[in-house]
Design a protein around this motif. Structure first.
Motif, mmCIF file in Angstrom:
data_model
loop_
_atom_site.group_PDB
_atom_site.id
_atom_site.type_symbol
_atom_site.label_atom_id
_atom_site.label_comp_id
_atom_site.label_asym_id
_atom_site.label_seq_id
_atom_site.Cartn_x
_atom_site.Cartn_y
_atom_site.Cartn_z
ATOM 1 N N UNK A 88 0.828 -1.201 0.000
ATOM 2 C CA UNK A 88 0.000 0.000 0.000
ATOM 3 C C UNK A 88 0.865 1.255 0.000
ATOM 4 N N UNK A 89 1.859 1.309 0.884
ATOM 5 C CA UNK A 89 2.726 2.484 0.976
ATOM 6 C C UNK A 89 3.531 2.671 -0.307
ATOM 7 N N UNK A 90 4.068 1.591 -0.829
ATOM 8 C CA UNK A 90 4.892 1.664 -2.033
ATOM 9 C C UNK A 90 4.077 2.213 -3.203
ATOM 10 N N UNK A 91 2.891 1.681 -3.383
ATOM 11 C CA UNK A 91 2.070 2.096 -4.530
ATOM 12 C C UNK A 91 1.589 3.527 -4.372
ATOM 13 N N UNK A 92 1.210 3.908 -3.161
ATOM 14 C CA UNK A 92 0.771 5.290 -2.952
ATOM 15 C C UNK A 92 1.924 6.273 -3.162
ATOM 16 N N UNK A 93 3.119 5.900 -2.730
ATOM 17 C CA UNK A 93 4.271 6.764 -2.949
ATOM 18 C C UNK A 93 4.587 6.872 -4.437
ATOM 19 N N UNK A 94 4.487 5.751 -5.146
ATOM 20 C CA UNK A 94 4.731 5.752 -6.586
ATOM 21 C C UNK A 94 3.739 6.664 -7.300
ATOM 22 N N UNK A 95 2.461 6.548 -6.953
ATOM 23 C CA UNK A 95 1.440 7.394 -7.585
ATOM 24 C C UNK A 95 1.653 8.861 -7.237
ATOM 25 N N UNK A 96 2.076 9.124 -5.993
ATOM 26 C CA UNK A 96 2.351 10.509 -5.603
ATOM 27 C C UNK A 96 3.493 11.117 -6.394
ATOM 28 N N UNK A 97 4.502 10.305 -6.703
ATOM 29 C CA UNK A 97 5.627 10.794 -7.508
ATOM 30 C C UNK A 97 5.214 11.003 -8.964
ATOM 31 N N UNK A 98 4.404 10.104 -9.491
ATOM 32 C CA UNK A 98 3.954 10.236 -10.879
ATOM 33 C C UNK A 98 3.105 11.491 -11.075
ATOM 34 N N UNK A 99 2.390 11.898 -10.016
ATOM 35 C CA UNK A 99 1.507 13.069 -10.107
ATOM 36 C C UNK A 99 2.043 14.242 -9.293
ATOM 37 N N UNK A 100 3.353 14.356 -9.218
ATOM 38 C CA UNK A 100 3.952 15.307 -8.290
ATOM 39 C C UNK A 100 3.539 16.754 -8.550
ATOM 40 N N UNK A 101 3.280 17.124 -9.772
ATOM 41 C CA UNK A 101 2.915 18.513 -10.070
ATOM 42 C C UNK A 101 1.458 18.823 -9.704
ATOM 43 N N UNK A 102 0.641 17.782 -9.517
ATOM 44 C CA UNK A 102 -0.765 17.998 -9.168
ATOM 45 C C UNK A 102 -1.015 18.002 -7.662
ATOM 46 N N UNK A 103 -0.003 17.600 -6.889
ATOM 47 C CA UNK A 103 -0.188 17.495 -5.437
ATOM 48 C C UNK A 103 -0.223 18.888 -4.801
ATOM 49 N N UNK A 104 -1.322 19.166 -4.078
ATOM 50 C CA UNK A 104 -1.481 20.454 -3.405
ATOM 51 C C UNK A 104 -1.343 20.343 -1.893
ATOM 52 N N UNK A 105 -1.510 19.147 -1.363
ATOM 53 C CA UNK A 105 -1.336 18.942 0.071
ATOM 54 C C UNK A 105 -0.827 17.532 0.313
ATOM 55 N N UNK A 106 -0.074 17.382 1.388
ATOM 56 C CA UNK A 106 0.480 16.092 1.784
ATOM 57 C C UNK A 106 0.090 15.873 3.240
ATOM 58 N N UNK A 107 -0.327 14.667 3.566
ATOM 59 C CA UNK A 107 -0.728 14.481 4.952
ATOM 60 C C UNK A 107 -0.904 13.041 5.361
ATOM 61 N N UNK A 108 -1.160 12.881 6.637
ATOM 62 C CA UNK A 108 -1.530 11.623 7.263
ATOM 63 C C UNK A 108 -2.330 12.022 8.494
ATOM 64 N N UNK A 109 -2.994 11.052 9.115
ATOM 65 C CA UNK A 109 -3.792 11.422 10.278
ATOM 66 C C UNK A 109 -2.892 12.002 11.364
#
Length: 420
Positions: free
Chosen positions: A31-52
């Motif tokens: 789960x972590x690996x895939x979410x990190x991969x997707x976050x890197x692929x869409x790095x220019x679209x990310x407006x916020x980063x977080x966790x609980x």
């Protein structure tokens, strides 16, 4: 796992970079690996980063530090790491992942640098803020998050637990130290037990003392008690809150501390907020060495005579050649003791019932291994909090096996006998 999440309508203000299959995967690595991969692929679209919780976000950063080479390989080749075996994830990522040499080289350049200061802002340049809880015990992580994010605002938006949601921060851009949550009266039935400094049986905790939401008083502290729709009746959450103001008629609360006492050797009682304050005071001695406390927990060690407090520290030393000396870390022990209450200091100075405080420095990654152990026992990664006091033998074994140095207070703290 609810249908409300799986079949949620599109919300342009709350779009995830990852597909549901990656988010809901029960294997934490996949789960972590895939979410990190997707976050890197869409790095220019990310407006916020977080966790609980802040600890969860730092775990994600640590995951990137350990696995960026594998992620870069996947991005460069357009293939998914064979460690990702979940068929539903592989099918989703197959349609998203295309060879991208330029992006792979960019990420490799950023992650291969020794200095990771501001790494979040450098990889995700359009990020406006961190969506993460850093109040209460999580305040410990603020300096570390500032380091990795380059000073991005840290927004504590909601006050909630696994039992129910409690309140909202109506001023989300406020500083973490000034965060106040306005209780939402439609989420549960809220009652409040006035909290006195004395401990039972010296004050009355009977239901007759419970105060309704509308009757709390400004500036006073209360223990939160809830009755929820699923069936919890007058459940004591264990959080101590202070009334800070009102939004219309709804009171706002500042989270003060957890109620339970953490450490006790003799007649002393040290709670979470006291321990946190002591850590913060000692941390001031580390600033000139570009060093901070990444995480900590504690243990009432009664194997010695007299017993003493042992505090485990994981440090982030930005320049290992100019890190704190043994003498400085010894003085950190004394600084912590100077912050303790008078009963503790009396035990140290006059009664000799408490031994010198000890700081046990553990190697980097020790607290991440602690989290891995908790997750392996069924704890949700989103609900995990580092325990601020430990006594469970397997946890002690994990920590003690990773101690790289041990330090004791070189003197007794200040204490003066007072006549009454």
């Amino acid at each position: 796992m609810s249908d409300q999440f799986k079949a949620r309508p599109h919300d342009p203000y709350n779009v995830y970079t990852s597909p549901n299959e990656a988010i809901l995967c029960l294997d934490s690595f996949q789960s972590m690996y895939t979410q990190m991969l997707c976050g890197l692929l869409n790095r220019d679209q990310v407006l916020r980063i977080g966790a609980i919780f802040a600890s969860g976000l730092l775990r994600a950063i640590r995951f990137l530090q350990l696995n960026w080479k594998l992620l870069v390989h996947d991005i460069e080749t357009g293939t998914l790491n064979p460690k990702i075996t979940d068929p539903s994830i592989r099918e989703c990522i197959f349609h998203l992942l295309q060879p991208n040499t330029e992006l792979a080289h960019f990420i490799a350049k950023k992650c291969s640098a020794e200095n990771w200061e501001g790494i979040l802002k450098r990889i995700w340049p359009n990020t406006k803020y961190l969506d993460v809880i850093v109040t209460g015990a999580m305040a410990q992580y603020i300096p570390t998050l500032d380091y990795y994010s380059g000073g991005l605002p840290q927004c504590c938006i909601v006050y909630a637990s696994s039992e129910c949601s409690f309140g909202l921060n109506l001023n989300p851009m406020s500083k973490p130290s000034e965060v106040s949550y306005t209780i939402m009266p439609n989420m549960a039935y809220f009652e409040f037990l006035p909290h006195d400094q004395a401990e039972p049986p010296f004050y009355d905790e009977s239901p007759s003392r419970l105060v309704d939401l509308a009757d709390v008083e400004l500036g006073k502290e209360y223990e939160l008690v809830i009755t929820t729709f699923p069936g919890l009746c007058r459940y004591r959450v264990g959080d101590i809150l202070q009334v800070t103001g009102f939004h219309n008629s709804a009171p706002g609360f500042k989270f003060v501390r957890r109620k339970n006492v953490l450490l006790s050797i003799d007649t002393d009682k040290t709670d979470e907020s006291e321990l946190q304050s002591a850590i913060e005071r000692a941390s001031l001695l580390l600033r000139e060495f570009n060093t901070s406390v990444v995480d900590y927990t504690s243990y009432a060690d009664t194997n010695t005579i007299p017993g003493h407090y042992a505090v485990y520290w994981e440090l982030m030393i930005k320049d290992p050649e100019k890190g704190p000396t043994r003498e400085v870390l010894d003085r950190c022990c004394l600084a912590m003791e100077e912050s303790m209450n008078s009963v503790y200091r009396q035990g140290r100075v006059a009664d000799n019932s408490i031994g010198p405080l000890e700081i046990r420095v553990v190697k980097n990654g020790a607290f991440e291994e602690l989290m891995d152990y908790a997750i392996s026992r069924g704890v949700s990664i989103n609900q995990y909090k580092v325990p601020r006091c430990v006594s469970f033998t397997p946890i002690m074994e994990i920590l003690d096996a990773r101690v790289i140095s041990s330090h004791f207070s070189p003197a007794t703290p200040n204490w003066t006998s007072e006549r009454r």
